[in-house]
Design a protein around this motif. Structure first.
Motif, mmCIF file in Angstrom:
data_model
loop_
_atom_site.group_PDB
_atom_site.id
_atom_site.type_symbol
_atom_site.label_atom_id
_atom_site.label_comp_id
_atom_site.label_asym_id
_atom_site.label_seq_id
_atom_site.Cartn_x
_atom_site.Cartn_y
_atom_site.Cartn_z
ATOM 1 N N UNK A 62 0.834 -1.199 0.000
ATOM 2 C CA UNK A 62 0.000 0.000 0.000
ATOM 3 C C UNK A 62 0.870 1.252 0.000
ATOM 4 N N UNK A 63 1.890 1.256 0.833
ATOM 5 C CA UNK A 63 2.789 2.410 0.907
ATOM 6 C C UNK A 63 3.566 2.580 -0.392
ATOM 7 N N UNK A 64 4.114 1.501 -0.929
ATOM 8 C CA UNK A 64 4.921 1.613 -2.147
ATOM 9 C C UNK A 64 4.079 2.079 -3.330
ATOM 10 N N UNK A 65 2.858 1.553 -3.458
ATOM 11 C CA UNK A 65 1.996 1.971 -4.558
ATOM 12 C C UNK A 65 1.605 3.422 -4.480
ATOM 13 N N UNK A 66 1.215 3.867 -3.298
ATOM 14 C CA UNK A 66 0.814 5.262 -3.137
ATOM 15 C C UNK A 66 2.001 6.221 -3.227
#
Length: 235
Positions: A62-66
Motif C-alpha cells: 500500500x505504501x509503495x503503490x501510493x
C-alpha cells in the motif's frame, strides 16, 4: 494525472488513496512520507527505494503503490517494480497483465524487457512480478537484476521496489544491497517489537541505507484529528 488503466482489481486489498481520495488525511500522510524521504537523502543521489516490512500484512505494498503515485504526480518518471515474487499484488492494484514480469526477465524467458513494463498513469510505469518462480531468492540475487536497475535508473528518475517482508524469507535482504535506500513499514498493534528490531538488524546487516520507518495503521482519532490512518487490511 490521467487514468490509463482500471484501478484496483476486486481481489486486491490495496487502496490507491492518492488517486481515489487526493484530499484525504491518508494522502497527506503519503505526501509527508515522500517529503521526509527526500530530506533523508539531501545531497545524495536517490534513484532506487525499497519498501518492505518485518512480516506480511503490515502495508508495505500500500505504501509503495501510493508513494509511486505521489512521486509521479510531482513530474518524476517513476517505475514501480513488484519484487515480491512469492505474493505479488501490484498487477492487481493497477490492473495490468502478470503474464510477463520481473521473474520472466530474470529467468531469461523474456527477450524485450519493455514487454513487462506498463504505463499506468502520466509519468508512472509498473513492472509486475510475473509468474511465481520456483527459486525467487536465486533470481533476485542474479546479475540480471543489477543490470536491470542500472539501466532503469539511467532512463527514469526513480525506481520503487516493493519487496517481500524481511523475516520470512531472504529476498528483501538480497534486494537491500541493490538499492539506494530502504523504507520499513511497521503496522501498529500488529507486529511485535522484537520482530521489528530483528528486521532492522537484518537490513543493517545487508548494508542498506535505512531511510526510516513508516508507522502504519495508526488511529488518528486518538489524537483528535482525522478519520484514521490505514485502518484497513493491507499487504
Amino acid at each position: 494525472m490521467k487514468l490509463k488503466r482500471k484501478l484496483a482489481h476486486p481481489a486486491s486489498s490495496i487502496q490507491l488513496t492518492t488517486i481515489t481520495a487526493p484530499m484525504s488525511l491518508v494522502t497527506e500522510q503519503i505526501k509527508t512520507i515522500r517529503t521526509n524521504i527526500n530530506y533523508a537523502m539531501v545531497g545524495q543521489p536517490l534513484k532506487t527505494i525499497m519498501v518492505t516490512s518485518a512480516i506480511q500484512g503490515e502495508g508495505k505494498s500500500t505504501i509503495s503503490g501510493n508513494l509511486a503515485v505521489e512521486y509521479a504526480k510531482k513530474g518524476l518518471q517513476v517505475l514501480l517494480v513488484d519484487a515480491d515474487l512469492r505474493r505479488p499484488t501490484i498487477h492487481q492494484t493497477f490492473g495490468v497483465d502478470n503474464q510477463w514480469g520481473l521473474s520472466s526477465w530474470l529467468s531469461g524467458q523474456l527477450a524485450d524487457i519493455n514487454d513487462a513494463i506498463h504505463p499506468v498513469f502520466d509519468h508512472l510505469f509498473v513492472m509486475p512480478s510475473g509468474p511465481k518462480p520456483p527459486n525467487p531468492a536465486e533470481l533476485l540475487a542474479s546479475d540480471k537484476l543489477t543490470d536491470f536497475l542500472t539501466v532503469a535508473t539511467r532512463k527514469l528518475d526513480l525506481v520503487i521496489v516493493d519487496a517481500p517482508p524481511v523475516l520470512p524469507v531472504t529476498d528483501a535482504r538480497i534486494l537491500a544491497s541493490q538499492v539506494d535506500g530502504t523504507v520499513l513499514v511497521v503496522r501498529q498493534n500488529f507486529v511485535e517489537k522484537l520482530a521489528v528490531q530483528q528486521a532492522v538488524d537484518a537490513l543493517k546487516g545487508a548494508r542498506t541505507h535505512l531511510l526510516g520507518a513508516v508507522l502504519n495503521g495508526v488511529d488518528t482519532k486518538t489524537y483528535g484529528y482525522g478519520d484514521g490512518y490505514y485502518d484497513t487490511d493491507t499487504n
